[in-house]
Design a protein around this motif. Structure first.
Motif, short mmCIF file in Angstrom:
data_model
loop_
_atom_site.label_atom_id
_atom_site.label_comp_id
_atom_site.label_asym_id
_atom_site.label_seq_id
_atom_site.Cartn_x
_atom_site.Cartn_y
_atom_site.Cartn_z
N MET A 6 0.85 -1.19 0.00
CA MET A 6 0.00 0.00 0.00
C MET A 6 0.88 1.24 0.00
SD MET A 6 -2.74 -1.37 2.75
CE MET A 6 -3.89 -0.07 2.39
N LEU A 7 0.68 2.09 -0.98
CA LEU A 7 1.38 3.36 -1.07
C LEU A 7 0.46 4.42 -0.49
CD1 LEU A 7 2.59 2.88 -4.73
CD2 LEU A 7 3.94 2.52 -2.65
N PHE A 25 -2.51 -2.08 13.12
CA PHE A 25 -3.29 -3.07 12.37
C PHE A 25 -2.48 -4.35 12.20
CE2 PHE A 25 -5.08 0.95 10.37
CZ PHE A 25 -6.22 0.95 11.15
N GLU A 26 -3.06 -5.48 12.59
CA GLU A 26 -2.36 -6.76 12.50
C GLU A 26 -2.04 -7.16 11.06
OE1 GLU A 26 -5.83 -10.12 12.55
OE2 GLU A 26 -5.33 -9.21 14.47
N GLN A 27 -2.78 -6.63 10.10
CA GLN A 27 -2.54 -6.97 8.69
C GLN A 27 -1.25 -6.36 8.16
OE1 GLN A 27 -5.35 -5.71 9.99
NE2 GLN A 27 -7.13 -6.83 9.23
N HIS A 32 7.33 1.46 6.03
CA HIS A 32 8.53 2.24 5.77
C HIS A 32 8.17 3.64 5.27
CE1 HIS A 32 10.84 -1.50 5.99
NE2 HIS A 32 9.90 -2.03 5.24
N GLU A 33 8.94 4.63 5.70
CA GLU A 33 8.84 5.96 5.12
C GLU A 33 9.63 5.93 3.81
OE1 GLU A 33 9.98 10.62 6.06
OE2 GLU A 33 10.51 9.09 7.51
N ALA A 42 3.56 0.25 2.85
CA ALA A 42 3.22 -0.76 3.85
C ALA A 42 2.98 -2.09 3.15
CB ALA A 42 1.96 -0.35 4.61
N LYS A 43 3.56 -3.14 3.71
CA LYS A 43 3.29 -4.49 3.23
C LYS A 43 2.22 -5.08 4.14
CE LYS A 43 5.34 -9.02 2.48
NZ LYS A 43 6.55 -9.85 2.65
N ALA A 44 1.17 -5.63 3.52
CA ALA A 44 0.06 -6.18 4.30
C ALA A 44 -0.32 -7.55 3.75
CB ALA A 44 -1.14 -5.24 4.23
#
Length: 91
Positions: A6-7, A25-27, A32-33, A42-44
């Protein structure tokens, strides 16, 4: 299992607020900035597409300070057959 990156664009001065909210969030498995068109990556991970959609609509998009998101779904190349990969015909 669905993996998505997610960007996230963040309102100026809200980076710490947004990153703190997303880490809860657990997902979210990694956060990272980054520098460029977006502020955070964000990796989910999700069980299915429905969970991904619900997460984006009901959790991420209502975080104070987020102005825009773009979600990239992962398709692992290890799982792809050689016939399904794009061919390089540049020679």
């Amino acid at each position: 299992m669905f993996v998505a990156y997610m960007l996230v664009n963040v309102r100026q001065g809200k980076l710490k607020l947004v990153s703190t909210a997303l880490r809860k969030f657990e997902q979210i498995k990694e956060l990272h900035e980054i520098y460029g068109r977006f502020d955070i990556i964000a990796k989910a991970e999700f069980e299915d597409y429905h969970n991904l959609k619900e997460f984006i609509q009901n959790k991420v998009q209502i975080v104070e300070g987020i102005t825009k998101t773009e979600t990239l779904l992962v398709n692992d190349l290890e799982d792809a057959s050689p016939e399904s990969l794009p061919q390089d015909h540049s020679e």
